[in-house]
Scaffold this motif. Sequence first.
Motif, PDB file in Angstrom:
ATOM      1  N   VAL A  35      -9.502 -12.233  33.732  1.00 42.39           N
ATOM      2  CA  VAL A  35      -9.451 -13.133  34.886  1.00 42.39           C
ATOM      3  C   VAL A  35     -10.452 -12.669  35.940  1.00 42.39           C
ATOM      4  O   VAL A  35     -10.829 -11.496  36.000  1.00 42.39           O
ATOM      5  CB  VAL A  35      -8.034 -13.194  35.493  1.00 42.39           C
ATOM      6  CG1 VAL A  35      -7.055 -13.819  34.515  1.00 42.39           C
ATOM      7  CG2 VAL A  35      -7.550 -11.796  35.895  1.00 42.39           C
ATOM      8  N   ASP A  36     -10.890 -13.612  36.771  1.00 41.34           N
ATOM      9  CA  ASP A  36     -11.812 -13.268  37.857  1.00 41.34           C
ATOM     10  C   ASP A  36     -11.121 -12.438  38.933  1.00 41.34           C
ATOM     11  O   ASP A  36     -11.696 -11.499  39.483  1.00 41.34           O
ATOM     12  CB  ASP A  36     -12.403 -14.541  38.473  1.00 41.34           C
ATOM     13  CG  ASP A  36     -13.332 -15.258  37.505  1.00 41.34           C
ATOM     14  OD1 ASP A  36     -13.934 -14.572  36.656  1.00 41.34           O
ATOM     15  OD2 ASP A  36     -13.435 -16.497  37.581  1.00 41.34           O
ATOM     16  N   LYS A  37      -9.891 -12.790  39.244  1.00 40.88           N
ATOM     17  CA  LYS A  37      -9.096 -12.029  40.199  1.00 40.88           C
ATOM     18  C   LYS A  37      -7.640 -12.064  39.751  1.00 40.88           C
ATOM     19  O   LYS A  37      -7.245 -12.921  38.943  1.00 40.88           O
ATOM     20  CB  LYS A  37      -9.237 -12.600  41.609  1.00 40.88           C
ATOM     21  CG  LYS A  37      -8.762 -14.032  41.766  1.00 40.88           C
ATOM     22  CD  LYS A  37      -8.937 -14.488  43.224  1.00 40.88           C
ATOM     23  CE  LYS A  37      -8.422 -15.920  43.396  1.00 40.88           C
ATOM     24  NZ  LYS A  37      -8.556 -16.373  44.809  1.00 40.88           N
ATOM     25  N   ALA A  38      -6.863 -11.128  40.266  1.00 44.22           N
ATOM     26  CA  ALA A  38      -5.463 -11.022  39.849  1.00 44.22           C
ATOM     27  C   ALA A  38      -4.720 -12.333  40.103  1.00 44.22           C
ATOM     28  O   ALA A  38      -4.890 -12.969  41.143  1.00 44.22           O
ATOM     29  CB  ALA A  38      -4.781  -9.881  40.595  1.00 44.22           C
ATOM     30  N   ILE A  39      -3.903 -12.730  39.124  1.00 44.51           N
ATOM     31  CA  ILE A  39      -3.155 -13.988  39.212  1.00 44.51           C
ATOM     32  C   ILE A  39      -1.668 -13.690  39.311  1.00 44.51           C
ATOM     33  O   ILE A  39      -1.087 -13.081  38.405  1.00 44.51           O
ATOM     34  CB  ILE A  39      -3.419 -14.884  37.982  1.00 44.51           C
ATOM     35  CG1 ILE A  39      -4.907 -15.232  37.877  1.00 44.51           C
ATOM     36  CG2 ILE A  39      -2.582 -16.152  38.059  1.00 44.51           C
ATOM     37  CD1 ILE A  39      -5.244 -16.055  36.647  1.00 44.51           C
ATOM     38  N   ASP A  40      -1.062 -14.088  40.421  1.00 39.88           N
ATOM     39  CA  ASP A  40       0.398 -14.049  40.541  1.00 39.88           C
ATOM     40  C   ASP A  40       0.956 -15.382  40.034  1.00 39.88           C
ATOM     41  O   ASP A  40       0.275 -16.401  40.046  1.00 39.88           O
ATOM     42  CB  ASP A  40       0.809 -13.845  42.000  1.00 39.88           C
ATOM     43  CG  ASP A  40       0.279 -12.536  42.565  1.00 39.88           C
ATOM     44  OD1 ASP A  40       0.159 -11.573  41.790  1.00 39.88           O
ATOM     45  OD2 ASP A  40      -0.019 -12.486  43.774  1.00 39.88           O
ATOM     46  N   GLY A  41       2.193 -15.382  39.600  1.00 34.84           N
ATOM     47  CA  GLY A  41       2.799 -16.619  39.112  1.00 34.84           C
ATOM     48  C   GLY A  41       2.145 -17.130  37.848  1.00 34.84           C
ATOM     49  O   GLY A  41       1.992 -18.343  37.656  1.00 34.84           O
ATOM     50  N   ILE A  42       1.777 -16.202  36.970  1.00 38.29           N
ATOM     51  CA  ILE A  42       1.095 -16.602  35.731  1.00 38.29           C
ATOM     52  C   ILE A  42       2.013 -17.410  34.824  1.00 38.29           C
ATOM     53  O   ILE A  42       1.557 -18.152  33.954  1.00 38.29           O
ATOM     54  CB  ILE A  42       0.550 -15.346  35.014  1.00 38.29           C
ATOM     55  CG1 ILE A  42      -0.617 -15.717  34.103  1.00 38.29           C
ATOM     56  CG2 ILE A  42       1.658 -14.613  34.269  1.00 38.29           C
ATOM     57  CD1 ILE A  42      -1.417 -14.519  33.631  1.00 38.29           C
TER      58      ILE A  42
END
Length: 749
Positions: free
Chosen positions: A573-580
């Motif tokens: 991912v480009d940046k950390a994803i919450d709520g994946i």
Amino acid sequence: METTKPKTTKVKVRIVEREGGSDGSSGSGGSSGYGWVYHLGTNSIGRQYCHLRFLFIKGKFVKMYKRDPQDHPGIKHIRKGVIGPTLMVEELGRRKINNGDIYVLRFYNRLDETKKGEIACATAGEVKQWMEAFDQGKQQAEFELARGLSVRNKLNLETEIINLEGHRPRVRTYAYGLKKLIRIGQGPETLLRQSSSVATKVRPDRYLEGEVGDAIELHQWKCVRTVNGVRIFEDVSNSKSGKGVLVKAVSVIEASADAVFEVILNLDQHQRYEWDMLTGDLELLDSYDGHYDVVYGTCDSKYLSRWKSNRDFVFSRQWFQGQDGTYTILQLPAVHKKRPSRSGYQREKINPSTWEIRDLNTPTESNTGKCLVMLMLEIQEGWCRWKKSHGSKFEKTIPFALLSQVEGLKEYIAANPAFKFEHSATVLQSRISDGAISSSEYEDSEAQDEFYDAMADDSSSSSSSEESDDDHEKTKKVKLRNVSWAITSLSMMRASDPDASKDLDRFVTPIDIDPSQFHGSLNKGKDENDSNCWTSPSGTGFMIRGKTYLKDSFKVMGGDPLLKLISVDWFKVDKAIDGISLHPRCLVQTEAGKKLPFILVINLQIPSKPNYSLVLYYAADRPINKSSLLGKFVDGTDLFRDSRFKLIPSIIEGYWMVKRAVGTKACLLGKAVTCKYLRQDNFLEIAVDIGSSSVARGVIGLVLGYVTSIVVDLAILIEAKEEADLPEYILGTVRLNRLRIDTAVPLEV
């Protein structure tokens, strides 16, 4: 940087408890702590400052003074505030200020990380104990919130404003305050650190595991020499592999782990000449993140006559402190542009090595500290000959000089009695006297500012000299119970909770979970020889709290996991994803996923370039029992989850330095890194932001460098702190076999 320069007088910090515990159930009293810290920041005219301040914590309320209010009755505080449940505290490691080292804590609001600030302590041990003190304040705030406060108080706590870097409007007083700084101490050229000691409520789970980790290791150590009280061990588990040998020197030193850690990290030539025959001449080349530096050193050939020319070397040092208080220092050969090869010196590659320093006694047992110091390194040649002959040339080599550091350290500290008393005292108290600070000052929560907003720019206040706090309070000594390998072996014959399924609804018929219906981007392995895959091992490789843990600290071998690992995703991912879990490509959003009674999603966010997410999906065959510990965790508050969500790592195969860095001790993830929780429908997602901690970033960076050759087991569980919740059980496990970074699947938001 303008700095307040404190006296060298020792000042103690104490964190004490009122009757009733630390959960806030005792009313408004709660825990109380006080001591000296440094307030760091930048004022409105752009000057950085480092001011010595006296911090007082009572429950969730905080006040800051220029002097110790117990020595100066009636003195007014200069800041006051409230610790809210959204407060986050992160250790940033060492920072050099005016040729002195301090240890920095960063505060921020997890709802708005732009609101932040910093304070600092004299030693790494104080940092950990202040973090515990603020955590107790958070617990009381959460407890009161759960009991039901006014709507106004709830709103204040949930929208906590953190602004340590803010400025007060009284600009005219700044110049006066800065002029006063040079009058403090012996001069502005050196920052003399003021040592302190913190006392916190003693809990039996803090001291007792000793060298025994929470995962079963495969090393087989054999003592082959004893030299002046230092034992030298060899790992004989792989003695026939031909890949070199792991050895370690171990000794008990009459000083606290904090004091020994400071001596090992200190680059002062005069001090190192007294104990270190190899790396006495060290020069700092660079420092990163407060937990990592690169140093250059030289060694005169006359001390190691096997050499024909002078030698020099460059190596890196990475250090961190575990949640059990153990210090680990990793040392690896390195290169640096500031120190290329030089004429007259031959560049030497120093053996990779690790220091581990662990306190052996609770500080209430005596007035002096005692710790176990271990130096482990890898040797490629000369070792076997040295074991057989005292006259071997091995005694003129770098590995021998490194092992001898433990002996030198032991004798140096023994010859300097002051080290024996430089440790953090831990006491258990049933009552405290409020002294100069009345309880009523803290009771009116409606009138308090939020903690970080209250600790805004402090540079307008002039500094003054401080007196030492020599209070001698009555303590209840807590007896340390030793846990030996023999006890560990016995515990392996015991089982964990045989009825862990009680945390699931017994009145609902279990469904059959067909793994073939769930497909992740990382394949499931067919056997142990597969690479770039996952499997789900049993929990027998992990040690967890037994039924009688609160009485005897006895740990038992884990059993089969309660939840079933059904799939693993490996995303780029480009940046950390919450709520994946809400992403359309996520397993939770499939038709098969929606039919499951409950899914626990663990989203391990790995910082790198690019970032990665390792997503684990655990399924239950029945709904969660709402009244069970698991039910309270799933539907509880974030603070409760942070205090209970535990992970145990174990490197099964891989480079030994990575094994030492990762360790085998259980870690409360919510205390170590930022965890975000998403509870919806039939799932709970836990997003673990590994990049939120500089220590965790450093360790994961090392792991990623060797990830293609590593086999790692992870166990997740909920920590049991009450007798009714014991024994613990394994919630889920995963084994990751030699992952390949380039196989991560891109995930677009």
